[in-house]
Design an enzyme around this catalytic site. Structure first.
Site, PDB file in Angstrom:
ATOM      1  N   TYR A   5       1.773  -9.184   6.615  1.00  0.00           N
ATOM      2  CA  TYR A   5       1.453  -7.788   6.926  1.00  0.00           C
ATOM      3  C   TYR A   5       2.722  -6.937   6.792  1.00  0.00           C
ATOM      4  CZ  TYR A   5       0.420  -3.681   9.818  1.00  0.00           C
ATOM      5  OH  TYR A   5       0.282  -2.397  10.270  1.00  0.00           O
ATOM      6  N   LYS A  24       3.615  -4.116   4.051  1.00  0.00           N
ATOM      7  CA  LYS A  24       3.742  -2.723   4.510  1.00  0.00           C
ATOM      8  C   LYS A  24       5.081  -2.145   4.021  1.00  0.00           C
ATOM      9  CE  LYS A  24       1.197  -0.589   6.908  1.00  0.00           C
ATOM     10  NZ  LYS A  24      -0.025   0.200   6.519  1.00  0.00           N
TER      11      LYS A  24
END
Ligand SMILES: NC(=O)c1ccc[n+]([C@@H]2O[C@H](COP(=O)([O-])OP(=O)(O)OC[C@H]3O[C@@H](n4cnc5c(N)ncnc54)[C@H](O)[C@@H]3O)[C@@H](O)[C@H]2O)c1
Ligand SMILES: CC(C)CCC[C@@H](C)[C@H]1CC[C@H]2C3=C(CC[C@]12C)[C@@]1(C)CC[C@H](O)[C@@H](C(=O)O)[C@@H]1CC3
Length: 345
Positions: free
Chosen positions: A144, A148
């Site tokens: 994640y 990001k």
């Protein structure tokens, strides 16, 4: 020669508008007189004044349909942070964000506001009053965070005054509030399974938790202040409640508010982190045979046992940001919004 109709500055599309943050953003935009399109892989609700486009953001043709005659795009879609599907994160957060940028160009969109995350600088060690100029995490703690970071870079690098395409990234931290599918539900589930008895570390670590309406406010301010001559172009902004709180006090307040006991016994941080790493490693090896997901992932343990709070001075200075809802009021509203998660329900 065909003349391009300049879209109204109050027409926008929210990519990921069926999600927790996305839906709060859509509701506020409608209140403020915006005409809103929602683009999402699922339609979660209906609202007057909102047009839904169901599709995958990796599908440029579908996306362009939802961006026609729109001047502002908010991109707040992402796979759930807890997933460990690296290929999905790559496809949606990186390839998909490239597609979003291309679709914006094709549709003549003028402003793109990305929901990034303060986690892009978090490596599992203390951050105190972190500013936006902290370097991106060199060893991102999970897929994640890794995607990001790349997503934020893509969006900020796409900012071009010459092309008339302006971009900005909002970095919220620890969003909570009504309808959040993560923080309160996971906390309650962990408590119901009898696993919220322990405090990881000495319990003094300070963390930012940000009420969803303040995050929405930061996004709308960014969209309205993003102009060719403004300092926002191509920049990232922390948006928090600006009231760092002890992680375990915050968790305890929510638990007690919902009728559960607060954690009481302390465990050393290094021990819990070591166990979490070991379990994560075992789950990886055993994945072809059995699938299990430890509750205390290394990421969660790191978030629960370190300081991570951020300065939002830049957002205050450049866009006049001030949190609208103070933390205590936000906790009360949040607890009241989960009657079904109360102990005994
Ligand atoms: N929740 C937090 O604490 C937090 C903190 C910082 C940043 N963020 C960021 O805020 C954004 C919104 O988070 P949220 O908590 O509302 O998550 P959420 O899961 O509630 O919403 C995400 C939405 O994206 C949609 N989506 C996912 N993949 C898609 C695809 N391929 N095409 C179209 N739509 C797709 C989902 O259907 C969902 O409606 C995310 O970018 C997240 O990284 C969240
Ligand atoms: C099992 C317990 C120790 C804790 C139970 C609560 C946790 C599920 C949340 C506490 C902090 C939360 C958090 C996120 C997810 C849910 C928690 C771990 C994020 C990682 C979600 C993704 C965001 O981008 C991160 C951010 O930078 O804001 C969140 C950080 C806090």
């Amino acid at each position: 020669m065909a003349t391009r109709i300049r879209p109204s500055s109050k027409r926008c599309t929210v990519i990921g508008g069926s999600g927790f943050l996305g839906r709060h953003l859509v509701e506020r935009l409608v209140d403020r007189g915006y005409t809103v399109n929602v683009f999402d892989i699922r339609q979660a609700y209906e609202l007057p004044g909102v047009t839904f486009y169901q599709g995958d953001l990796c599908d440029k043709l579908a996306l362009v349909m939802a961006l026609k005659e729109v001047s502002i795009v908010f991109h707040c879609a992402s796979p759930a942070p807890g997933s460990d599907d690296g290929a999905l994160f790559q496809r949606v957060n990186i390839d998909g964000t490239r597609t979003v940028i291309q679709a914006c160009h094709e549709a003549g969109v003028q402003k793109l506001i990305l929901t990034s995350s303060a986690s892009v600088v978090f490596e599992g060690t203390d951050i105190k009053n972190g500013k936006e100029d902290l370097p991106y995490a060199k060893k991102p703690i999970d897929y994640y965070t890794e995607t990001k970071i790349k997503q934020e870079k893509l969006v900020l690098e796409a900012c071009s005054k010459e092309k008339g395409f302006l971009t900005v990234a909002i970095r919220p931290h620890g969003i909570f509030g009504p309808r959040d599918p993560q923080l309160v539900p996971i906390l309650v589930d962990t408590a119901r399974r009898g696993k919220m008895k322990f405090i990881i570390g000495d319990g003094s670590n300070l963390v930012d938790f940000t009420y969803v309406e303040n995050v929405v406010h930061g996004h709308i301010l960014a969209a309205e202040h993003l102009k060719a001559d403004s300092p926002l172009c191509g920049q990232a902004y922390h948006i928090t409640n600006d009231e760092p709180v002890r992680f375990w006090d915050f968790m305890s307040q929510i638990l007690v508010g919902l009728g559960y006991s607060a954690p009481r016994y302390h465990l050393p941080y290094a021990l819990v982190y070591g166990i979490a790493l070991l379990l994560w490693f075992i789950s990886l090896i055993l994945r072809p045979l059995i699938q299990f997901k430890p509750t205390f992932s290394p990421m969660r343990v790191a978030l629960a046992g370190t300081h991570h709070y951020y300065s939002c001075a830049r957002a205050k200075q450049d866009m006049g940001y001030r949190p609208l809802v103070p933390l205590q009021e936000a906790v009360v509203r949040t607890v009241e919004s989960y009657p079904h998660l109360r102990n005994g329900e």
